[in-house]
Scaffold this motif. Structure first.
Motif, mmCIF file in Angstrom:
data_model
loop_
_atom_site.group_PDB
_atom_site.id
_atom_site.type_symbol
_atom_site.label_atom_id
_atom_site.label_comp_id
_atom_site.label_asym_id
_atom_site.label_seq_id
_atom_site.Cartn_x
_atom_site.Cartn_y
_atom_site.Cartn_z
ATOM 1 N N GLY A 70 -0.349 -29.620 38.584
ATOM 2 C CA GLY A 70 0.755 -30.489 38.219
ATOM 3 C C GLY A 70 1.394 -30.152 36.896
ATOM 4 N N THR A 71 0.795 -29.226 36.128
ATOM 5 C CA THR A 71 1.348 -28.906 34.807
ATOM 6 C C THR A 71 2.216 -27.659 34.830
ATOM 7 O OG1 THR A 71 -0.620 -27.604 34.243
ATOM 8 C CG2 THR A 71 -0.631 -29.943 33.665
ATOM 9 N N GLY A 72 2.200 -26.941 35.923
ATOM 10 C CA GLY A 72 2.991 -25.717 35.995
ATOM 11 C C GLY A 72 4.346 -25.947 36.621
ATOM 12 N N VAL B 205 -8.207 -29.162 44.731
ATOM 13 C CA VAL B 205 -7.162 -29.337 43.730
ATOM 14 C C VAL B 205 -7.709 -30.250 42.640
ATOM 15 C CG1 VAL B 205 -4.909 -30.347 43.235
ATOM 16 C CG2 VAL B 205 -5.222 -28.963 45.280
ATOM 17 N N LYS B 206 -7.652 -29.782 41.385
ATOM 18 C CA LYS B 206 -8.092 -30.581 40.244
ATOM 19 C C LYS B 206 -6.842 -31.062 39.510
ATOM 20 C CE LYS B 206 -11.805 -29.522 38.041
ATOM 21 N NZ LYS B 206 -12.806 -28.868 37.164
ATOM 22 N N ILE B 207 -6.577 -32.367 39.589
ATOM 23 C CA ILE B 207 -5.371 -32.940 38.995
ATOM 24 C C ILE B 207 -5.593 -33.087 37.500
ATOM 25 C CG2 ILE B 207 -3.827 -34.938 38.981
ATOM 26 C CD1 ILE B 207 -4.516 -35.344 41.921
ATOM 27 N N ASP B 208 -4.603 -32.615 36.748
ATOM 28 C CA ASP B 208 -4.726 -32.564 35.300
ATOM 29 C C ASP B 208 -4.901 -33.955 34.688
ATOM 30 O OD1 ASP B 208 -4.457 -30.822 32.835
ATOM 31 O OD2 ASP B 208 -2.905 -32.341 32.461
ATOM 32 N N ARG B 209 -5.611 -34.011 33.560
ATOM 33 C CA ARG B 209 -5.916 -35.255 32.861
ATOM 34 C C ARG B 209 -4.657 -35.981 32.384
ATOM 35 N NH1 ARG B 209 -9.781 -34.732 29.466
ATOM 36 N NH2 ARG B 209 -10.507 -32.710 30.249
ATOM 37 N N SER B 210 -3.546 -35.274 32.269
ATOM 38 C CA SER B 210 -2.328 -35.927 31.789
ATOM 39 C C SER B 210 -1.832 -37.005 32.749
ATOM 40 C CB SER B 210 -1.234 -34.879 31.574
ATOM 41 O OG SER B 210 -0.918 -34.225 32.785
ATOM 42 N N ARG C 114 4.318 -45.778 36.199
ATOM 43 C CA ARG C 114 4.961 -44.569 36.738
ATOM 44 C C ARG C 114 3.962 -43.422 36.868
ATOM 45 N NH1 ARG C 114 10.477 -44.160 36.751
ATOM 46 N NH2 ARG C 114 10.330 -41.925 36.324
ATOM 47 N N ARG C 115 3.023 -43.352 35.942
ATOM 48 C CA ARG C 115 1.995 -42.298 36.048
ATOM 49 C C ARG C 115 1.147 -42.505 37.294
ATOM 50 N NH1 ARG C 115 0.415 -39.400 30.970
ATOM 51 N NH2 ARG C 115 1.988 -39.914 29.419
ATOM 52 N N LEU C 116 0.801 -43.771 37.556
ATOM 53 C CA LEU C 116 0.002 -44.061 38.740
ATOM 54 C C LEU C 116 0.772 -43.703 40.001
ATOM 55 C CD1 LEU C 116 -2.523 -45.212 40.065
ATOM 56 C CD2 LEU C 116 -1.492 -47.501 39.891
ATOM 57 N N GLN C 117 2.058 -44.029 40.037
ATOM 58 C CA GLN C 117 2.865 -43.693 41.211
ATOM 59 C C GLN C 117 2.949 -42.179 41.407
ATOM 60 O OE1 GLN C 117 6.621 -45.607 40.596
ATOM 61 N NE2 GLN C 117 5.784 -47.689 40.767
ATOM 62 N N GLU D 180 -11.968 -41.096 31.356
ATOM 63 C CA GLU D 180 -12.767 -41.406 30.176
ATOM 64 C C GLU D 180 -13.158 -42.888 30.088
ATOM 65 O OE1 GLU D 180 -10.654 -40.034 26.783
ATOM 66 O OE2 GLU D 180 -10.769 -37.914 27.356
ATOM 67 N N THR D 181 -12.432 -43.761 30.785
ATOM 68 C CA THR D 181 -12.719 -45.195 30.678
ATOM 69 C C THR D 181 -12.991 -45.790 32.048
ATOM 70 O OG1 THR D 181 -10.414 -45.887 30.907
ATOM 71 C CG2 THR D 181 -11.175 -45.308 28.686
ATOM 72 N N GLU D 182 -13.652 -46.958 32.031
ATOM 73 C CA GLU D 182 -13.930 -47.664 33.280
ATOM 74 C C GLU D 182 -12.645 -48.145 33.928
ATOM 75 O OE1 GLU D 182 -16.670 -47.990 34.878
ATOM 76 O OE2 GLU D 182 -18.099 -47.186 33.400
ATOM 77 N N ASP D 183 -11.645 -48.511 33.115
ATOM 78 C CA ASP D 183 -10.372 -48.958 33.680
ATOM 79 C C ASP D 183 -9.688 -47.837 34.453
ATOM 80 O OD1 ASP D 183 -10.756 -51.426 32.544
ATOM 81 O OD2 ASP D 183 -9.535 -50.999 30.759
ATOM 82 N N GLN D 184 -9.688 -46.638 33.881
ATOM 83 C CA GLN D 184 -9.096 -45.490 34.586
ATOM 84 C C GLN D 184 -9.834 -45.231 35.895
ATOM 85 O OE1 GLN D 184 -9.521 -42.499 31.591
ATOM 86 N NE2 GLN D 184 -7.472 -42.854 30.702
ATOM 87 N N LEU D 185 -11.169 -45.286 35.849
ATOM 88 C CA LEU D 185 -11.976 -45.039 37.039
ATOM 89 C C LEU D 185 -11.698 -46.097 38.101
ATOM 90 C CD1 LEU D 185 -14.185 -43.421 38.465
ATOM 91 C CD2 LEU D 185 -15.882 -44.893 37.313
#
Length: 767
Positions: free
Chosen positions: A660-662, A677-682, A692-695, A717-722
């Protein structure tokens, strides 16, 4: 001296000797008159008609010999062949022998028939006088000498014997040694002539050979006597100096010859005066050689050697082609063939000339200019357009700086030398103005190109020789690199801080090389969990470097350095071998993942490196994942595809990292043999606060699942993200600090065991 007989004489010598027989025609008439006169006197005293008969015989023989002599004289090359020479010699022998026989018979008759001393003395005198002339006249023919001697002497001896006078007999016998002496004298004369003829012929051949060689020389040659008069001159010299016919120049003064020679040569001063001055200088030993510009199309190089007896030998050649070629080569060495600007070495010479004033107080500076994005001009518009752009930039540089030294270094880099009385600040401002002035639109054939420049500058005093030391290029490169690192389109002046960072970077590169060579890099592993955290599926191998002085060096620092200095493949090999060995100590089927760089993907030898690592460790290929980033695929996609196809055939799993970064992420999913596929941390950063990031993350996941690919989300990195990722089912696996930081390889088994005890049999996945 060699004694030559008639049959041993060389043909050309024999021809000359035969010619000598017919040489003295006047003596023939003199001899006849003397002979007739003597016999008439004897007849007057004796009244013996025999002597009158001898007179008629002598006259008849004379007429025969005279017409032979006339025919010989009128013939064209009468003795040109050996056969002709013998034919003419035979004709001569007949007349000469008859003459000698007539005289001998007359003398023998007088001795035998008369006791008169006058008659005997007159006949013997004229006969012996004729014998004496045999040597001088007939030495050219051995046969002529022998026949005439015998014809003269034998009748005398016979007459003496017939007279019965003992004293006369003894006296006549003395004719025998006289004959031998005459033969020897004639032979000596003949041999002397033969040797001289041979020597003359050899000398003529030598002269002809010398003349041929002299006139076929590629060099001009003039030999002068002590009075500077021409003794020898060859055809080449006459041609080069336009002196005309060389045969007319013998004995001519060189100054006069030159005066009437190259009158239209270049130069305000007459060529003769210039040449003579240079020749005197050469002849006097003041210099070894000198070049003379005769005309626009002719350059001569002269050298001179003094002769022991006085005078000078001048040798010169046309060096126009050589000088023209040397100038052309010098231009090739000094000037760029494309732009016509000076190259580096000549640029340094020009700058050195400008910095020659020791009293200069102006600031002096060098500026290195680099075209931003020039590679894209070549790739998108073609190399011909790129060359046209470089030519246009050079033309604009010369128009903006008509008198300042400007050079092209390599590629799209140009260097400029500037002087400014306003000091360093004024010079820096002038450099920036120049950079901006050059960065404009360039109207090229078929296209308009907008150009921007990055630049590095270096300032010193006008009389600072250190500005031209070898360090100037390195310092300009460092300053230019700083400009490029800041995004380009700017000017950066070199400072000591830039140099210090460069030196530090060089030391770090050397230390990194040593660390890789000595195996000082360590490997840690970050586990990749299932999305619910119930088990470890794989672990990503991460290289770490602990510097003995600087401590921990972050991967985002030393990995780019390794790529830049060309040792990243060695790092990959070290990590690959250690990761395979460590994975063999973990419970199955936990696998290991190793990153490949862009350099690895450009070299098919990476396949053998991976196979060797698997073979030496005993690890199954199914437990090895290789990760590639999009940026590593942007160049030479065909080669990368070939490498990945071979790895997939071996059973390895291919994962696209930082997806997704290229610029071409979606196209890579279709073109490459990837399973993960490993989706970038960004995409998960602050995902709870930015819908919008979630979408965007959900859209990528939907597309990826439709292609049947596994999804790993990085940087959790956080429980909320997970919780959000699991709620919306955005991942099959997760990787991040929420579950584990990178740990040593010997702790992986403990983590697996912890998961097994916590979640039961689900902790160990059975394939």
């Amino acid at each position: 001296m060699k004694v030559w007989s008639d049959h041993a004489l060389p043909p050309e010598v024999r021809q000359s000797l035969v010619g000598s027989l017919f040489a003295n025609r006047a003596t023939l008439l003199t001899g006849v008159l003397v002979h007739v006169f003597v016999y008439l006197v004897v007849f007057h005293k004796t009244a013996d008609p025999f002597f009158i008969a001898l007179c008629f015989a002598i006259l008849a023989i004379f007429l025969y010999r005279a017409q032979v002599f006339l025919r010989f004289g009128r013939a064209d090359k009468p003795a040109s062949t050996a056969a002709d020479a013998w034919r003419w010699e035979r004709r001569y022998l007949v007349g000469a022998t008859l003459t000698a026989a007539t005289l001998g018979i007359g003398c023998g008759y007088a001795v035998y028939g008369y006791a008169d001393s006058f008659v005997e003395l007159a006949c013997i005198s004229v006969t012996l006088a004729s014998m004496v002339s045999i040597v001088g006249r007939n030495y050219g023919s051995e046969r002529a000498v022998d026949l005439q001697c015998l014809a003269c002497c034998l009748p005398i001896i016979v007459g003496a014997l017939g007279s019965g006078d003992l004293y006369m007999i003894l006296l006549s016998l003395l004719l025998l040694p006289f004959i031998l002496t005459t033969r020897l004298m004639a032979a000596a004369a003949r041999d002397f002539l033969a040797e001289n003829v041979i020597a003359s012929r050899q000398m003529k051949k030598m002269v002809d050979s010398f003349d041929t060689a002299l006139n076929n020389m590629t060099h001009g040659l003039i030999m002068l006597d002590p009075d500077s008069r021409i003794q020898v001159i060859n055809r080449k010299a006459c041609h080069l100096l336009r002196l005309g016919d060389r045969n007319r120049l013998q004995g001519c003064a060189l100054e006069v010859a030159l005066e009437f020679g190259a009158r239209d040569a270049a130069g305000p001063e007459p060529l003769s005066h210039v040449l003579l001055d240079q020749i005197r200088s050469l002849g006097g030993g003041a210099q070894d050689r000198v070049q003379m510009h005769i005309s626009d199309e002719l350059i001569l190089e002269f050298s001179a050697n003094r002769r022991p007896e006085g005078g000078v030998v001048l040798i010169f050649e046309d060096v126009t082609a050589r000088i023209t070629a040397e100038r052309r080569v010098l231009d090739m060495v000094r000037y760029d063939s494309l732009t016509g600007l000076p190259l580096r070495d000549h640029f340094i010479e020009l700058v050195g000339d400008r910095m020659g004033d020791p009293d200069g107080e102006a600031a002096a500076g060098l500026m290195l200019l680099d075209v931003d994005g020039f590679r894209h001009v070549n790739d998108l518009k073609g190399h011909l357009t790129g060359d046209e752009l470089l030519i246009a930039i050079a033309r604009r540089l010369k128009s903006v700086l008509p008198s300042a030294p400007v050079a092209r270094l390599v590629g799209d880099q140009f260097v400029v030398f500037l002087l400014d009385p306003g000091g360093a600040d004024g010079l820096t401002a002038r450099m920036e103005d120049l950079r901006v002035a050059l960065g404009q639109d360039y109207d090229l054939p078929g296209s308009m190109v907008r150009v921007k420049f990055s630049a590095g500058g270096l300032v010193g005093a006008e009389d600072d020789d250190r500005l031209l030391q070898q360090e100037w290029r390195r310092r300009l490169d460092l300053a230019l690199f700083e400009s490029k690192a800041r995004g380009g389109n700017s000017l950066t002046m070199f400072t000591c801080d830039i140099d210090a960072r460069y030196v530090e970077r060089q030391r770090l590169e050397d230390d990194l090389r040593q660390a890789v060579a000595e195996g000082a890099l360590t490997i840690v592993y970050q586990p990749v969990y299932t999305a619910d955290g119930t088990r470890i599926d794989r672990c990503e191998a991460l290289a770490r470097w602990h510097h003995p002085v600087k401590g921990h060096i972050a991967p985002n620092i030393f990995i780019p350095i390794a790529e830049e200095i060309g040792i990243i493949s060695d790092v990959t090999r070290v990590v690959m071998e250690q990761a395979c060995r460590d994975c063999m100590t973990w419970p199955e089927p936990v696998s290991v993942s190793v990153n490949l760089s862009s350099q690895d993907l450009r070299d098919e030898r990476i396949v053998e490196v991976i196979r060797n690592a698997l073979a030496s460790s005993g690890l199954s290929a199914s437990r090895l994942h290789v990760e590639i980033t999009e940026t590593s695929l942007m160049e030479e996609i065909a080669t990368a595809r070939a490498v990945l196809d071979r790895l997939q055939e071996d059973g390895l799993t291919i994962a696209i990292d930082d997806f997704g970064t290229g610029f071409s992420s979606l196209s890579y999913l279709d073109r490459l043999p990837a399973q993960v596929v490993k989706i970038d941390r960004s995409f998960v950063l602050d995902i709870a606060n930015q819908p919008r990031r979630l979408q965007l993350l959900q859209g990528i996941v939907q597309l990826t699942r439709r292609l049947g690919l596994e999804i790993v989300v990085e940087g959790i990195e956080t429980e909320d993200q997970l919780a959000l990722v699991n709620k919306h089912k955005c991942a099959d696996f997760v990787q991040g600090f929420v579950y584990s930081t990178p740990i040593q390889g010997d702790r992986i088994a403990d983590l697996v065991e912890q998961a097994r005890r916590k979640y039961g049999v689900r902790g160990i996945h059975v394939a």
